[in-house]
Motif scaffolding. Structure first.
Motif, PDB file in Angstrom:
ATOM      1  N   ALA A 648       7.069  11.533   9.553  1.00 47.84           N
ATOM      2  CA  ALA A 648       6.387  12.518  10.393  1.00 47.84           C
ATOM      3  C   ALA A 648       7.381  13.287  11.257  1.00 47.84           C
ATOM      4  O   ALA A 648       7.255  14.505  11.441  1.00 47.84           O
ATOM      5  CB  ALA A 648       5.350  11.814  11.275  1.00 47.84           C
ATOM      6  N   LEU A 651       9.171  15.774   9.048  1.00 50.86           N
ATOM      7  CA  LEU A 651       8.303  16.898   8.671  1.00 50.86           C
ATOM      8  C   LEU A 651       8.143  17.871   9.831  1.00 50.86           C
ATOM      9  O   LEU A 651       8.133  19.088   9.639  1.00 50.86           O
ATOM     10  CB  LEU A 651       6.937  16.357   8.237  1.00 50.86           C
ATOM     11  CG  LEU A 651       5.983  17.351   7.574  1.00 50.86           C
ATOM     12  CD1 LEU A 651       6.552  17.835   6.249  1.00 50.86           C
ATOM     13  CD2 LEU A 651       4.619  16.706   7.360  1.00 50.86           C
ATOM     14  N   ALA A 652       8.060  17.341  11.037  1.00 48.37           N
ATOM     15  CA  ALA A 652       7.836  18.196  12.206  1.00 48.37           C
ATOM     16  C   ALA A 652       9.108  18.887  12.665  1.00 48.37           C
ATOM     17  O   ALA A 652       9.088  20.068  13.025  1.00 48.37           O
ATOM     18  CB  ALA A 652       7.251  17.360  13.349  1.00 48.37           C
ATOM     19  N   LEU A 679       4.989  16.102   1.082  1.00 53.27           N
ATOM     20  CA  LEU A 679       4.454  16.737   2.279  1.00 53.27           C
ATOM     21  C   LEU A 679       5.160  18.050   2.586  1.00 53.27           C
ATOM     22  O   LEU A 679       4.527  19.008   3.053  1.00 53.27           O
ATOM     23  CB  LEU A 679       4.570  15.780   3.474  1.00 53.27           C
ATOM     24  CG  LEU A 679       3.680  14.532   3.410  1.00 53.27           C
ATOM     25  CD1 LEU A 679       3.972  13.612   4.590  1.00 53.27           C
ATOM     26  CD2 LEU A 679       2.209  14.917   3.389  1.00 53.27           C
ATOM     27  N   GLU A 682       3.625  20.527   0.304  1.00 52.63           N
ATOM     28  CA  GLU A 682       2.189  20.736   0.489  1.00 52.63           C
ATOM     29  C   GLU A 682       1.860  21.407   1.811  1.00 52.63           C
ATOM     30  O   GLU A 682       0.887  22.157   1.909  1.00 52.63           O
ATOM     31  CB  GLU A 682       1.453  19.388   0.417  1.00 52.63           C
ATOM     32  CG  GLU A 682       1.469  18.768  -0.965  1.00 52.63           C
ATOM     33  CD  GLU A 682       0.896  17.361  -0.950  1.00 52.63           C
ATOM     34  OE1 GLU A 682       0.458  16.899   0.134  1.00 52.63           O
ATOM     35  OE2 GLU A 682       0.901  16.725  -2.021  1.00 52.63           O
ATOM     36  N   GLN A 683       2.659  21.128   2.841  1.00 56.40           N
ATOM     37  CA  GLN A 683       2.318  21.642   4.165  1.00 56.40           C
ATOM     38  C   GLN A 683       2.528  23.150   4.227  1.00 56.40           C
ATOM     39  O   GLN A 683       3.611  23.653   3.933  1.00 56.40           O
ATOM     40  CB  GLN A 683       3.162  20.950   5.236  1.00 56.40           C
ATOM     41  CG  GLN A 683       2.723  21.301   6.647  1.00 56.40           C
ATOM     42  CD  GLN A 683       3.447  20.456   7.677  1.00 56.40           C
ATOM     43  OE1 GLN A 683       4.391  19.771   7.341  1.00 56.40           O
ATOM     44  NE2 GLN A 683       3.000  20.521   8.916  1.00 56.40           N
ATOM     45  N   GLU A 684       1.540  23.848   4.616  1.00 50.73           N
ATOM     46  CA  GLU A 684       1.577  25.308   4.630  1.00 50.73           C
ATOM     47  C   GLU A 684       2.542  25.795   5.706  1.00 50.73           C
ATOM     48  O   GLU A 684       2.377  25.522   6.891  1.00 50.73           O
ATOM     49  CB  GLU A 684       0.173  25.863   4.899  1.00 50.73           C
ATOM     50  CG  GLU A 684       0.045  27.344   4.602  1.00 50.73           C
ATOM     51  CD  GLU A 684      -1.399  27.795   4.690  1.00 50.73           C
ATOM     52  OE1 GLU A 684      -1.622  28.926   5.106  1.00 50.73           O
ATOM     53  OE2 GLU A 684      -2.291  26.989   4.362  1.00 50.73           O
ATOM     54  N   GLY A 686       5.278  24.693   6.459  1.00 50.42           N
ATOM     55  CA  GLY A 686       6.146  23.661   7.022  1.00 50.42           C
ATOM     56  C   GLY A 686       7.483  23.562   6.345  1.00 50.42           C
ATOM     57  O   GLY A 686       8.412  22.991   6.885  1.00 50.42           O
ATOM     58  N   SER A 694       7.575  30.895   2.206  1.00 49.79           N
ATOM     59  CA  SER A 694       6.273  31.180   1.581  1.00 49.79           C
ATOM     60  C   SER A 694       6.265  32.576   0.985  1.00 49.79           C
ATOM     61  O   SER A 694       7.025  33.445   1.370  1.00 49.79           O
ATOM     62  CB  SER A 694       5.166  31.073   2.629  1.00 49.79           C
ATOM     63  OG  SER A 694       5.448  31.916   3.734  1.00 49.79           O
TER      64      SER A 694
END
Length: 694
Positions: A648, A651-652, A679, A682-684, A686, A694
């Motif tokens: 986590a 990811l953050a 993750l 998958e994380q928009e 991120g 993106s």
């Protein structure tokens, strides 16, 4: 198959040769020590003068070992014949069969991956040219702790295997616990795969051997089943700084003669230098397990300089250790700067001093006890030299301040007038200089008149000029080496340990800040020492200037010798040339970057093409890394929870928010890494912190 050299025959010859060497050393030391005593005012009869004579005798015997070893090597190379040269066991007109399989080991620790695998590629291609490549497998044994380097090694391995079709022949293993450093890494290989091979060839990260040389060595081992270790003499190549070029030149000019001299008295009791050697695996596994010394480091604990000990244990088990002194095609890289050299010597010093605890070990042959002592003396001699200079200075200062003592011997009835014998002092100084310099002249004589290879060094004039420049550089750097080695011995005996770090491989000029921080204390000591002598005993001050002057200039000398620009200037001037520069072997040619080819044109990442970030984001690198960690371990609930929190956090905060240790934890846990990979994709939005857009 019977041995080419019966053991009793070479052992008898070795005893005679060692006795000759001992007599030569003892005779020259006794004569020089007598001169030293006669120079002194009281002929060595006072306590201080007797101490001076003892220190001088120890130091002179030390340099005599080098002189007579070189002189005997000169005789061997001039005759072009040595009855016990191990290479004579091969008939070059025939091909001795190689029945046993061979593993080539490359232990690495936080080295540049592209550099390592470029060298492996060159070795593979060189072996392929011999037609015997199927006999050899490569094992890259990694202890790397840097997350980016770890992943880079995996990507470079995959790229090289794709390029050469090396899957199944080129292997890679990353070891998680770095127990016992390099020796532990090799022991881990032996436990896992050793029984599948008869021999192993040990490389260092900076070493290289031609395929033909490796094949010849393996054939020698097949021809001589009592040989446990066969060592080559690696010559220094591959660097451009001024100091490195000087060391490379010295290695090529003086090294072969010294190696021949070492072989003259060692024969089958030779040393193992830890790399560029072939080892018979079965006796190595059975007899060469390293003991853990009692007590704490630095003199206790794991043995740092494992190679000398492994050779001694191999010999104690009844197997022989030989030096193939006349075998070419073996190389290594020198340290690029003086500070890099001294940092390496700090580690070697601790390891060699540990060997003193093994002098009385059971089953160790007398020759290897001498080699243990000789290795320790490589550094203890510097401390003896430093103490000798200090005692001499104290003697000179006391003479100037207190004045002469007319009754130096207690109970004397008549006064004695102290007289310094200046003429004999000059004779002693001249003879010492000859002892140190004559081997260099003998090397030049061999190259010019016997081997007729002066063209390999730019011709006779440039060869002699380079030797003169090398002598000058050695004289200027010797005091700094002496002072640093003295410090290393002193702090080791006081209990100061060192950390395990990879040696620097790249040419890089030493900054002034680094040089002053490293040499500053020695420069201040030399200034104070010189000032006192100048004020109190000026004649003795002038005698000490060859030592004090270079110490005062230690930082500038360290900086100047580190400069690549001066090294290239010397090359353009024809100085310090070596054969590999004039006719480069294909094995030493740049082999490109295997990791780049492995990526197949994939997008680059902020940290480079291979590293922690691609291991998280790039499906190819992620899958490759997970394939190496396919065994999933059960962990306690608290550990699993902490790793989920780490995912986590990654990811953050992205890669910049992780420490090196946290990255290492993620790379070591396949479930956490696979989860983070999913993750991130998958994380928009991120993935932007991981280089995705993106």
């Amino acid at each position: 198959m019977a041995d080419f050299f019966p053991q009793k025959t070479w052992e008898a010859a070795a005893r005679r040769r060692r006795l000759l060497l001992f007599v030569l050393i003892a005779a020259t030391t006794a004569i020089a020590s007598g001169f030293m005593a006669d120079i002194l005012p009281y002929k060595g009869r006072t306590g201080l003068e007797m101490t001076l004579v003892i220190f001088f005798a120890l130091l002179f015997s030390w340099i005599s070992i080098g002189f007579w070893t070189a002189a005997l090597g000169f005789v061997i190379l001039w005759r072009r014949f040595d009855r016990f040269a191990i290479t004579r066991s091969l008939d070059d007109r025939g091909h001795h069969p190689v029945e046993g399989r061979v593993a080539i080991l490359v232990p690495v620790y936080n080295e540049r991956p592209e550099r390592i695998f470029a060298g492996i590629k060159a070795a593979c291609q060189s072996l392929a040219a011999t037609g015997q490549a199927d006999t050899f497998d490569f094992f890259v044994l990694s202890d790397s702790t840097d997350p980016d380097i770890w992943v880079g090694e995996e990507v470079a391995w995959a790229g090289l295997c794709h390029e050469l079709g090396g899957f199944g022949r080129i292997h890679y293993r990353h070891r998680r616990p770095n127990i016992k450093r390099k020796s532990g890494n090799i022991a881990d290989f032996c436990r896992r795969w050793g029984r599948n091979y008869r021999y192993m060839v040990v490389f260092d990260a900076d070493s290289m051997m031609t395929g033909g040389t490796i094949l010849r060595m393996v054939r020698m081992m097949e021809r001589n089943p009592r040989i446990g270790i066969l060592q080559t003499v690696p010559l220094a190549v591959g660097k451009e700084s001024l100091l490195a070029r000087i060391q490379q030149f010295a290695s090529h000019v003086y090294g072969p003669m010294f190696a021949a001299g070492l072989h003259y008295w060692q024969i089958g009791d030779a040393q193992y230098w830890g790399h560029n050697a072939v080892i018979r695996i079965a006796p190595f596994m059975e007899h060469c397990g390293l003991p853990r010394l009692s007590g704490r480091p630095p003199l206790g604990g794991d043995i740092l300089s494992h190679d000398f000990v492994e050779a001694a244990l191999m010999r104690a088990a009844g197997f022989e250790v030989w030096l193939a002194y006349d075998l070419t095609g073996s190389w290594e890289e020198p340290p690029p700067t003086l500070i890099d050299e001294l940092v390496r010597d700090r580690r070697w010093c601790q390891g060699n001093l540990q060997h003193m605890r093994l002098l009385l070990g059971k089953r160790i042959f007398a020759t290897h006890r001498v080699l243990f002592l000789n290795g320790a003396m490589s550094y203890i001699s510097a401390l003896l030299w430093f103490l000798f200079l200090n005692i001499s200075s104290i003697k000179a200062l006391s003479q100037a301040i207190i004045g002469p003592d007319y009754f130096p011997v207690q109970g004397g009835l008549f006064p004695e007038w102290p007289i310094w014998n200046l003429w004999w002092a000059l004779i002693l100084l001249t003879s010492t200089f000859i002892i140190l310099m004559l081997p260099k002249l003998l090397s030049a004589i061999l190259i010019i008149f016997r081997e007729r290879r002066s063209g390999d060094f730019g011709g006779p004039a440039r060869l002699l000029l380079s030797i003169g420049a090398e002598v000058l550089a050695s004289m200027l750097l010797a005091p700094s080496r002496m002072l640093s080695h003295s410090k290393f011995v002193f702090v080791t005996l006081l209990g100061q340990t060192i950390s395990w770090t990879p040696p620097p491989r790249e040419d890089q000029d030493t900054p002034w800040s680094v040089a002053l921080r490293f040499h500053g204390w020695g420069m201040m000591l030399a200034l104070l020492w010189g000032a006192v002598l100048f004020l109190v005993n000026r004649p003795f001050f002038w005698w000490m200037t060859p030592v004090l002057g270079p110490l005062i200039l230690a930082a500038p000398l360290s900086i100047w010798t580190s400069k690549v620009s001066l090294g290239r200037l010397a090359r353009r001037a024809g100085l310090f040339l070596i054969p590999e520069e004039l006719s480069p072997p294909v094995e030493l040619a740049p082999a490109g970057d295997p990791s780049r080819e492995a990526r197949g044109g994939r997008a680059t990442w902020p940290t480079g093409e291979a590293g922690f970030v691609p291991a998280v984001v790039d499906p190819y690198v992620n899958a490759l890394h997970l394939a190496f960690r396919r065994r999933r371990r059960k962990v306690a609930g608290a550990i699993a929870h902490s790793r989920r929190q780490l995912v986590a956090k990654a990811l953050a905060g992205g890669p910049e928010g992780l420490t090196s240790r946290e990255k290492h934890v993620l790379l070591s846990d396949p479930e956490s890494l696979a989860l983070l990979h999913s993750l991130v994709w998958e994380q928009e939005g991120g993935g932007q912190q991981w280089g995705l857009h993106s």
